[in-house]
Enzyme design. Structure first.
Site, PDB file in Angstrom:
ATOM      1  N   SER A 153      24.973  26.313  98.897  1.00 28.13           N
ATOM      2  CA  SER A 153      23.809  25.937  98.096  1.00 28.13           C
ATOM      3  C   SER A 153      24.256  25.086  96.919  1.00 28.13           C
ATOM      4  O   SER A 153      25.029  25.552  96.068  1.00 28.13           O
ATOM      5  CB  SER A 153      23.097  27.182  97.564  1.00 28.13           C
ATOM      6  OG  SER A 153      22.240  26.808  96.500  1.00 28.13           O
TER       7      SER A 153
ATOM      8  N   HIS B  20      22.466  23.697 101.890  1.00 27.74           N
ATOM      9  CA  HIS B  20      21.257  24.419 101.479  1.00 27.74           C
ATOM     10  C   HIS B  20      20.727  23.815 100.181  1.00 27.74           C
ATOM     11  O   HIS B  20      21.446  23.723  99.183  1.00 27.74           O
ATOM     12  CB  HIS B  20      21.603  25.899 101.304  1.00 27.74           C
ATOM     13  CG  HIS B  20      20.443  26.787 101.013  1.00 27.74           C
ATOM     14  ND1 HIS B  20      19.618  27.294 102.001  1.00 27.74           N
ATOM     15  CD2 HIS B  20      19.966  27.278  99.847  1.00 27.74           C
ATOM     16  CE1 HIS B  20      18.694  28.064 101.453  1.00 27.74           C
ATOM     17  NE2 HIS B  20      18.874  28.067 100.143  1.00 27.74           N
TER      18      HIS B  20
ATOM     19  N   ASP C  72      17.831  24.046  97.296  1.00 29.08           N
ATOM     20  CA  ASP C  72      16.855  24.953  96.699  1.00 29.08           C
ATOM     21  C   ASP C  72      15.819  24.194  95.891  1.00 29.08           C
ATOM     22  O   ASP C  72      16.128  23.644  94.834  1.00 29.08           O
ATOM     23  CB  ASP C  72      17.586  25.971  95.808  1.00 29.08           C
ATOM     24  CG  ASP C  72      18.348  26.980  96.628  1.00 29.08           C
ATOM     25  OD1 ASP C  72      17.713  27.659  97.462  1.00 29.08           O
ATOM     26  OD2 ASP C  72      19.584  27.080  96.462  1.00 29.08           O
TER      27      ASP C  72
ATOM     28  N   MET D 139      12.527  24.366  93.670  1.00 32.97           N
ATOM     29  CA  MET D 139      11.786  25.318  92.825  1.00 32.97           C
ATOM     30  C   MET D 139      10.781  24.576  91.958  1.00 32.97           C
ATOM     31  O   MET D 139      11.096  23.512  91.424  1.00 32.97           O
ATOM     32  CB  MET D 139      12.761  26.084  91.931  1.00 32.97           C
ATOM     33  CG  MET D 139      13.881  26.784  92.691  1.00 32.97           C
ATOM     34  SD  MET D 139      14.897  27.760  91.576  1.00 32.97           S
ATOM     35  CE  MET D 139      16.197  28.294  92.708  1.00 32.97           C
TER      36      MET D 139
ATOM     37  N   HIS E  17      15.023  24.921 101.289  1.00 29.65           N
ATOM     38  CA  HIS E  17      14.380  26.197 100.980  1.00 29.65           C
ATOM     39  C   HIS E  17      13.321  25.949  99.909  1.00 29.65           C
ATOM     40  O   HIS E  17      13.654  25.679  98.758  1.00 29.65           O
ATOM     41  CB  HIS E  17      15.486  27.171 100.504  1.00 29.65           C
ATOM     42  CG  HIS E  17      15.000  28.492 100.020  1.00 29.65           C
ATOM     43  ND1 HIS E  17      15.824  29.369  99.331  1.00 29.65           N
ATOM     44  CD2 HIS E  17      13.810  29.120 100.134  1.00 29.65           C
ATOM     45  CE1 HIS E  17      15.148  30.463  99.035  1.00 29.65           C
ATOM     46  NE2 HIS E  17      13.914  30.341  99.504  1.00 29.65           N
TER      47      HIS E  17
ATOM     48  N   MET F 228      10.833  27.053  97.387  1.00 33.81           N
ATOM     49  CA  MET F 228      10.341  28.135  96.529  1.00 33.81           C
ATOM     50  C   MET F 228       9.239  27.557  95.662  1.00 33.81           C
ATOM     51  O   MET F 228       9.400  27.340  94.452  1.00 33.81           O
ATOM     52  CB  MET F 228      11.510  28.686  95.688  1.00 33.81           C
ATOM     53  CG  MET F 228      12.472  29.527  96.515  1.00 33.81           C
ATOM     54  SD  MET F 228      14.092  29.699  95.736  1.00 33.81           S
ATOM     55  CE  MET F 228      14.851  28.169  96.279  1.00 33.81           C
TER      56      MET F 228
ATOM     57  N   MET G 118      15.926  37.005 101.650  1.00 38.77           N
ATOM     58  CA  MET G 118      16.424  36.853 100.275  1.00 38.77           C
ATOM     59  C   MET G 118      17.106  38.145  99.845  1.00 38.77           C
ATOM     60  O   MET G 118      16.498  39.223  99.887  1.00 38.77           O
ATOM     61  CB  MET G 118      15.281  36.565  99.291  1.00 38.77           C
ATOM     62  CG  MET G 118      14.684  35.159  99.351  1.00 38.77           C
ATOM     63  SD  MET G 118      15.866  33.800  99.270  1.00 38.77           S
ATOM     64  CE  MET G 118      16.678  34.096  97.690  1.00 38.77           C
TER      65      MET G 118
ATOM     66  N   GLY H 291      20.876  30.992  90.686  1.00 39.34           N
ATOM     67  CA  GLY H 291      22.125  31.290  91.365  1.00 39.34           C
ATOM     68  C   GLY H 291      22.887  32.360  90.586  1.00 39.34           C
ATOM     69  O   GLY H 291      22.521  32.707  89.453  1.00 39.34           O
TER      70      GLY H 291
ATOM     71  N   ASP I 166      20.471  34.824 101.787  1.00 38.64           N
ATOM     72  CA  ASP I 166      20.579  33.971 100.602  1.00 38.64           C
ATOM     73  C   ASP I 166      20.538  34.815  99.336  1.00 38.64           C
ATOM     74  O   ASP I 166      19.535  35.447  99.045  1.00 38.64           O
ATOM     75  CB  ASP I 166      19.399  32.984 100.633  1.00 38.64           C
ATOM     76  CG  ASP I 166      19.430  31.967  99.513  1.00 38.64           C
ATOM     77  OD1 ASP I 166      20.364  31.978  98.703  1.00 38.64           O
ATOM     78  OD2 ASP I 166      18.487  31.143  99.476  1.00 38.64           O
TER      79      ASP I 166
ATOM     80  N   GLY J   4      26.075  29.927  96.844  1.00 33.55           N
ATOM     81  CA  GLY J   4      26.091  28.934  95.773  1.00 33.55           C
ATOM     82  C   GLY J   4      27.233  29.176  94.824  1.00 33.55           C
ATOM     83  O   GLY J   4      28.249  28.480  94.829  1.00 33.55           O
TER      84      GLY J   4
HETATM   85  C1  DX5 Z   1      18.203  31.571  94.714  1.00 27.83           C
HETATM   86  C2  DX5 Z   1      18.459  30.474  95.717  1.00 27.83           C
HETATM   87  C3  DX5 Z   1      19.799  30.559  96.315  1.00 27.83           C
HETATM   88  C4  DX5 Z   1      20.938  30.456  95.354  1.00 27.83           C
HETATM   89  C5  DX5 Z   1      21.981  31.388  95.823  1.00 27.83           C
HETATM   90  O1  DX5 Z   1      16.911  31.492  94.279  1.00 27.83           O
HETATM   91  O2  DX5 Z   1      17.507  30.516  96.772  1.00 27.83           O
HETATM   92  O3  DX5 Z   1      19.961  29.653  97.395  1.00 27.83           O
HETATM   93  O4  DX5 Z   1      21.483  29.176  95.225  1.00 27.83           O
HETATM   94  O5  DX5 Z   1      22.974  31.401  94.876  1.00 27.83           O
HETATM   95  P1  DX5 Z   1      24.143  32.483  94.852  1.00 27.83           P
HETATM   96  O6  DX5 Z   1      24.912  32.331  96.137  1.00 27.83           O
HETATM   97  O7  DX5 Z   1      24.885  32.085  93.642  1.00 27.83           O
HETATM   98  O8  DX5 Z   1      23.501  33.845  94.757  1.00 27.83           O
HETATM   99 ZN    ZN Z   2      18.006  29.289  98.622  1.00 26.25          ZN
END
Ligand code: DX5
Ligand code: ZN
Length: 222
Positions: free
Chosen positions: A9, A34, A36, A38, A67, A69, A138, A145, A176, A198
């Site tokens: 990510s 990946h 993200d 948001m 992804h 969100m 999730m 992250g 994730d 990530g």
């Molecule tokens: C969180 C994201 C993840 C995030 C994961 O909202 O959807 O993809 O980047 O990060 P890590 O691996 O640091 O938990």
């Molecule tokens: Zn994600």
């Protein structure tokens, strides 16, 4: 037994140097990148939109796993598919017409995934279990992250795998949030095959090496 697909990510990468981050991840064995997305409404953070995906598409040699969100994914799936998303996942929590959205993503030529927040029960996707191309569990509350893995996610992965199997669907389970050298083998043993990471990759001084080691640890757990 399907192999492991590692999906670094870029959320934890330096956003001024995303091309370098993608290249390092790929050298380390990334199978997907990946991304993200948001919107500051569905989750308390704002990241990137279709123009950045379009630029990433020019440099990535592996598929982009986008992804979403966001509160209104139906409005944006076309833009993300056009920008180069090969896989698009949407949260069940915001979609009253989930079946329609899944087929709309497929009609755009992308793989359609559905995402479950930690508090969302697996039963919420039972009626679309035969329709999805993948399911994303999730293992943290989305938005940031570097959060800690929620242990309950492990049995949830197994529950999703069982649901897909009962529907005769070979779709993969993706996980994730909080995936690192400590949690990776547990989720692989539970049935996860697409692993997002990530912080465990881009939070290190050597993302290429971190990706390679994480994928090796995941593969060893198969
Ligand atoms: C969180 C994201 C993840 C995030 C994961 O909202 O959807 O993809 O980047 O990060 P890590 O691996 O640091 O938990
Ligand atoms: Zn994600």
């Amino acid at each position: 037994m399907s192999r492991i697909l590692l999906a670094p990510s870029i959320l934890s990468a330096d956003f001024a140097r995303l091309g370098d981050a993608v290249a390092a991840a790929e050298r380390g064995g990334a199978d997907l990148i990946h991304v993200d997305v948001m919107d500051g409404h569905f989750v308390p953070n704002i990241t990137i939109g279709p123009p950045v995906v379009k630029s990433l598409k020019k440099v990535a040699t592996v598929p982009l796993d986008v992804h979403l969100m966001i509160t209104d994914p139906d409005r944006y799936i076309g833009a993300f598919a056009e920008a180069g998303a090969s896989m698009i996942s949407v949260h069940v929590e915001v979609l009253p017409h989930l079946h329609r959205t899944i087929h709309a993503i497929k009609a755009l030529g992308a793989k359609a995934g559905v995402v479950l927040n930690p508090s969302t029960p697996v039963v919420d996707i039972s009626e679309v279990a035969a329709d999805v191309d993948f399911v994303l569990v999730m293992s943290v509350n989305p938005g940031f992250g570097g959060q800690s893995f929620i242990p309950r996610s492990e049995s949830k992965v197994a529950e999703v795998r069982a649901l897909l199997d009962s529907a005769g669907n070979k779709a993969l389970v993706e996980i994730d949030g909080g995936i690192d050298m400590k949690t990776v083998s547990r989720v692989v043993k539970a049935g996860a095959r697409m692993l997002v990471a990530g912080n465990a990759i881009f939070g290190t001084s050597d993302p290429e090496r971190a990706a390679r080691e994480l994928k090796a640890a995941a593969t060893a757990a198969l």
